[in-house]
Design a protein around this motif. Structure first.
Motif, PDB file in Angstrom:
ATOM      1  N   TRP A  11     111.854  14.327  70.312  1.00  0.00           N
ATOM      2  CA  TRP A  11     111.268  15.652  70.439  1.00  0.00           C
ATOM      3  C   TRP A  11     110.124  15.841  69.449  1.00  0.00           C
ATOM      4  O   TRP A  11     109.085  16.413  69.792  1.00  0.00           O
ATOM      5  N   GLN A  58     119.389  21.569  69.128  1.00  0.00           N
ATOM      6  CA  GLN A  58     119.946  20.897  70.303  1.00  0.00           C
ATOM      7  C   GLN A  58     120.854  19.748  69.888  1.00  0.00           C
ATOM      8  O   GLN A  58     121.939  19.554  70.461  1.00  0.00           O
ATOM      9  N   THR A 109     101.686  15.943  71.533  1.00  0.00           N
ATOM     10  CA  THR A 109     101.120  17.109  72.215  1.00  0.00           C
ATOM     11  C   THR A 109      99.979  17.698  71.399  1.00  0.00           C
ATOM     12  O   THR A 109      98.909  18.012  71.934  1.00  0.00           O
ATOM     13  N   LYS A 155     103.229  24.781  76.624  1.00  0.00           N
ATOM     14  CA  LYS A 155     104.567  25.356  76.543  1.00  0.00           C
ATOM     15  C   LYS A 155     105.349  24.656  75.436  1.00  0.00           C
ATOM     16  O   LYS A 155     104.881  23.683  74.846  1.00  0.00           O
ATOM     17  N   ASP A 214     106.949  31.314  71.097  1.00  0.00           N
ATOM     18  CA  ASP A 214     106.614  30.370  72.171  1.00  0.00           C
ATOM     19  C   ASP A 214     105.504  30.920  73.063  1.00  0.00           C
ATOM     20  O   ASP A 214     104.624  30.173  73.513  1.00  0.00           O
ATOM     21  N   SER A 231     104.253  20.692  77.910  1.00  0.00           N
ATOM     22  CA  SER A 231     103.564  20.714  79.199  1.00  0.00           C
ATOM     23  C   SER A 231     102.480  21.785  79.183  1.00  0.00           C
ATOM     24  O   SER A 231     102.570  22.764  78.435  1.00  0.00           O
ATOM     25  N   ARG A 265     109.141  23.177  67.115  1.00  0.00           N
ATOM     26  CA  ARG A 265     109.734  22.165  67.984  1.00  0.00           C
ATOM     27  C   ARG A 265     110.770  21.334  67.230  1.00  0.00           C
ATOM     28  O   ARG A 265     111.798  20.946  67.792  1.00  0.00           O
ATOM     29  N   ASP A 319     113.892  23.409  67.100  1.00  0.00           N
ATOM     30  CA  ASP A 319     114.570  23.399  68.397  1.00  0.00           C
ATOM     31  C   ASP A 319     115.322  22.086  68.618  1.00  0.00           C
ATOM     32  O   ASP A 319     116.436  22.072  69.156  1.00  0.00           O
ATOM     33  N   ASP A 325     107.770  22.648  75.497  1.00  0.00           N
ATOM     34  CA  ASP A 325     108.063  21.240  75.730  1.00  0.00           C
ATOM     35  C   ASP A 325     106.818  20.362  75.781  1.00  0.00           C
ATOM     36  O   ASP A 325     106.897  19.162  76.043  1.00  0.00           O
TER      37      ASP A 325
END
Length: 495
Positions: free
Chosen positions: A265, A232, A272, A161, A151, A165, A225, A228, A163
């Motif tokens: 996600w 989750q 992104t 990042k 990351d 951002s 991602r 991840d 997420d």
């Protein structure tokens, strides 16, 4: 940790490369390539298979454990030392060549494999719940550290990042000090090197991601991602179930809420990537095609229990999800057909077919509206290939010092017996610099007829790409900064 490196009969080439790198760490590309080829060869032929074998060992432990057990993942000490060595080889190279995207990619691939749980693929494939689920395993400290490191690399070289951002530096205070005390001085001399290294990382991060033209890096970001998101969903939206094809095989079923979380996600990861350069850079077709494949893979069918005992389950279409899928596919197609890329003709035909399957009348209007955009993008792609060839730009080249540095001593006096080698290297370097200036100059003419804001992003990306190869050439930084000053006023975080 590899025995053959300690054996005088088999370590000559490796030891020689180490000595050369020690002597000329920022310029001896051949020695670095020898070390990294050895590093990645050992990783792929020995370490990756060994990690895969350990997964089988963990499966045996899980099979012999009570249901719902939580098992701490342990790894052989020698294997950990060997993985540390691979990590260290990459770290040393990237200290001298921080924008070497090819080696950043292999470093992240290793970190993702190292941090994978037993049921997760080491190379980005599907999960295998024969190896349990996220609730069955406790990651080791080294696995957690590898995930955090991946990351962090994304933050530094992609500028985002996990997420999505923007990665903003928080180490600089208002006085301009970097991690100093209230008086602007270091607390001790002992931590000077650490502060210098942190300052370099802050500078890299402030540039907003210098390797955003690396599509392979963006695909790894999306892969991380995706992993991840699945973890989750497994933690909070999963239920144990039985495989319909094999009643003796337990599986883990993700609830509709979990599936929606995963979709959101992953869509966020693709957006992104596309919003930070992957939409228009070289090999952008890889991201667009993978995005399309992901959306097309959505399961829009729902299953409900039958109304009567013994009645087969009722299969129906999730109309809300189907509508969302169609709308997203249309949006993706309409965005990509206006961008020059490899395989654009095939993607246009896909778009035509997609619209015609929805509505013939609407298709005629939409195709007529978007045809000029596709034709313009196609013509720009062909024109761009006439102006410069991508392979001639040598993307991924290590950013060595200017060629003339190698042929003068510390006092600036030219070394003897170096005339021919000097002329050859200077000629190659000047030709490559000229190609990059030609590329930047062509993009400044705005061939795609972009808005001022979009054009600024494209030209800035060209300069970023050139810096990745000419990081140690002052004139390239000067040309970029001069353009920023004249075209953006030299104000704002983006400048």
């Amino acid at each position: 940790p590899f025995q053959h490196h300690n054996d005088s009969a088999t370590n000559d080439r490796y030891r020689s490369a180490l000595q050369r790198v020690t002597a000329s760490p920022s310029s001896d590309v051949e020695a670095w390539e020898a070390i990294m080829n050895e590093c990645m060869s050992l990783y792929r032929t020995q370490l990756l298979p060994t990690i895969s074998e350990e997964r089988n060992t963990h499966k045996m432990i899980l099979d012999n454990s009570p249901p719902n057990s939580r098992i701490a993942i342990s790894r052989n000490d020698l294997l950990e030392r060997k993985l540390d060595w691979v990590d260290s080889c990459h770290g040393h190279l990237l200290k001298y060549f921080p924008y070497a995207s090819n080696y950043l990619i292999t470093a992240i691939e290793m970190l993702l494999a190292r941090s994978a749980l037993p049921f997760e693929s080491l190379t980005g494939g599907d999960d295998d719940f024969d190896y349990g689920g996220v609730n069955n395993w406790i990651s080791s400290d080294t696995q957690n550290a590898a995930a955090v490191k991946a990351d962090r690399i994304f933050e530094l070289v992609l500028g985002v990042k996990a997420d999505g951002s923007p990665a903003v530096t928080g180490a600089n205070d208002n006085s301009g000090n970097v991690n100093g005390d209230a008086n602007g001085t270091d607390n001790t001399n002992a931590n000077h090197d650490q502060k210098e290294e942190e300052g370099e990382q802050d500078a890299m991060q402030a540039l907003g991601g210098m390797c955003t033209s690396s599509v392979e890096m963006w695909l790894l970001y999306i892969r991380k991602r995706t992993r991840d998101a699945k973890r989750q969903a497994l933690l909070s939206h999963s239920i144990p179930s039985i495989d319909p094809a094999n009643p003796n095989k337990p599986i883990i079923k993700i609830t509709p809420a979990g599936e929606e979380l995963i979709r959101e996600w992953i869509i966020g990861a693709y957006e992104t990537a596309l919003g930070n350069g992957a939409a228009f850079v070289t090999n952008n077709h890889l991201v667009w095609k993978q995005y399309l494949a992901f959306v097309k893979s959505w399961n829009i069918m729902t299953t409900a229990k039958g109304g009567l005992p013994g009645q087969d389950p009722i299969v129906d279409i999730n109309h809300s999800l189907q509508s969302k899928q169609k709308e997203l596919l249309r949006g993706i197609y309409q965005r990509l057909i206006s961008l020059p890329m490899l395989g654009l003709d095939g993607l246009w035909m896909e778009y035509e077919s997609f619209e015609k399957t929805q509505s013939e009348q609407l298709a005629a209007a939409l195709i007529a509206e978007n045809l000029p955009k596709y034709q313009h993008a196609r013509s720009i792609y062909l024109e761009r290939n006439r102006v410069y060839k991508v392979h001639s730009l040598r993307f991924g080249k290590l950013a060595t010092p200017p060629a003339d540095y190698e042929f003068v001593d510390a006092d600036g006096v030219k070394k003897e017996d170096s005339e021919e080698a000097y002329k050859t290297k200077m000629k190659d370097e000047c030709e490559l610099l000229a190609l990059w200036k030609r590329r930047c100059g062509y993009e400044r003419t705005n061939p795609e007829r972009l808005s001022a804001a979009e054009l600024t992003i494209r030209i800035r990306q060209c300069y970023k790409d050139s810096i990745c190869i000419f990081m140690r050439h002052i004139e390239v930084w000067h040309e970029w900064s001069s353009w920023e000053l004249l075209n953006t006023g030299g104000t704002g975080a983006s400048s």
